[in-house]
Design an enzyme around this catalytic site. Structure first.
Site, PDB file in Angstrom:
ATOM      1  CG  ASN A  87      -1.871  -1.168   1.235  1.00 50.83           C
ATOM      2  OD1 ASN A  87      -2.150  -1.753   0.192  1.00 50.83           O
ATOM      3  ND2 ASN A  87      -2.372  -1.517   2.400  1.00 50.83           N
TER       4      ASN A  87
ATOM      5  CG  HIS B  19       4.231  -1.177  -4.587  1.00 55.27           C
ATOM      6  ND1 HIS B  19       3.076  -1.938  -4.594  1.00 55.27           N
ATOM      7  CD2 HIS B  19       5.219  -2.001  -5.040  1.00 55.27           C
ATOM      8  CE1 HIS B  19       3.342  -3.157  -5.029  1.00 55.27           C
ATOM      9  NE2 HIS B  19       4.641  -3.215  -5.305  1.00 55.27           N
TER      10      HIS B  19
ATOM     11  CB  CYS C 228      16.408  19.217  -8.584  1.00 56.43           C
ATOM     12  SG  CYS C 228      14.901  19.517  -7.613  1.00 56.43           S
TER      13      CYS C 228
ATOM     14  CB  SER D 189      -2.168  -8.869  -0.446  1.00 59.13           C
ATOM     15  OG  SER D 189      -1.556  -8.888  -1.728  1.00 59.13           O
TER      16      SER D 189
ATOM     17  CG  LEU E 126     -13.031 -10.582   2.888  1.00 59.49           C
ATOM     18  CD1 LEU E 126     -13.648  -9.180   2.987  1.00 59.49           C
ATOM     19  CD2 LEU E 126     -14.073 -11.642   3.176  1.00 59.49           C
TER      20      LEU E 126
END
Length: 278
Positions: free
Chosen positions: A104, A121, A132, A227, A253
């Site tokens: 997440n 991530h 820069c 996940s 789930l």
């Protein structure tokens, strides 16, 4: 096996293994009002995600991203950690989990108090200058976007701009009428800005990957939370655990890519199960 028995087995799983690595995904944050990427069959919802190389080479793609992000970001900015996030932080403080690797980008683990954490991530609350390398708070960029593009400011239940948010801070917005959208630039050098997250088509930074793989090597078990593991960057940790004969449990789930590797799976919401493990 009923739910109470499954929770007992999960509790035993945590007690039996001293270095449990927790891998979390979007399903953990749904109770905080952030939508999931996928349905119960692991099929991705919504339009195809923006690819990193396309974002960097095309101003039109950047305009599409930032217009949608401007609309979707308030959902993430206003989200608070739920009971599942707080339970994981408490389990860490109690020494019952070794660390958390999250897919997440919402920053809710940190807000809940988790400290041994790798955001695989990245984090949507930062914005990186590609020229820069300065990092800007996403909230400041949101303020700039609102001033430069007042017609797209999300106005809530009484207004007309109420898009469907997505878990990465994007939103479902049609852009045909937004060709005059003003793009943000770096306040330090005027360079191109990109959210400090890993786009599809991009690689996770080598040091972050090395740290995550080291945690996986140190772990003696893996707990997957919320996940589907459909993306390889998450699935690899289940695969590595299985190759090393480390047990895997999951709270999720619906279907996961690693169902054939998981020894104990509880098909329930993380916000319901995790607090009961305390």
């Amino acid at each position: 096996m009923n739910l109470n028995q499954q929770i007992d087995h999960l509790s035993t799983f945590l007690q039996r293994h001293e270095r449990v690595l927790v891998l979390t995904g979007a399903g953990l944050s749904t109770a905080s009002g952030i939508p999931d990427y996928r349905d119960k069959d692991g099929v991705r919802r919504g339009r195809s995600p923006i690819q990193g190389p396309d974002f960097r080479k095309s101003e039109a793609v950047r305009r599409r991203y930032w217009a949608r992000s401007m609309a979707g970001y308030p959902t993430l900015a206003g989200a608070a950690p739920n009971a599942g996030h707080h339970a994981l932080a408490a389990l860490e403080r109690a020494g019952r989990i070794h660390g958390i690797i999250t897919q997440n980008v919402d920053g809710l683990h940190t807000a809940a108090g988790s400290r041994k954490l790798i955001e695989l991530h990245g984090n949507i609350h930062g914005v990186l200058c590609l020229d820069c390398r300065a990092v800007h708070p996403r909230a400041e960029i949101q303020d700039w976007l609102a001033q430069a593009n007042p017609s797209l400011v999300p106005t809530g239940p009484a207004g007309e701009v109420v898009p469907e948010a997505r878990p990465d801070g994007d939103a479902e917005v049609e852009l045909d009428e937004f060709q005059d959208f003003q793009l943000p630039t770096c306040a330090a050098c005027g360079g191109v800005l990109q959210p400090d997250v890993i786009f599809f088509g991009d690689n996770i930074p080598p040091q972050r990957t090395a740290d995550a793989l080291q945690w996986a090597d140190e772990a003696d078990a893996v707990l997957v939370v919320g996940s589907s593991l459909m993306v390889f960057s998450g699935y690899r940790f289940a695969k590595l655990a299985a190759q090393s004969n480390k047990p895997i449990a999951a709270i999720n789930l619906g279907k996961t890519r690693a169902d054939d590797l998981i020894g104990l799976k509880v098909e329930a919401s993380a916000v319901e199960i995790l607090p009961r493990l305390l």
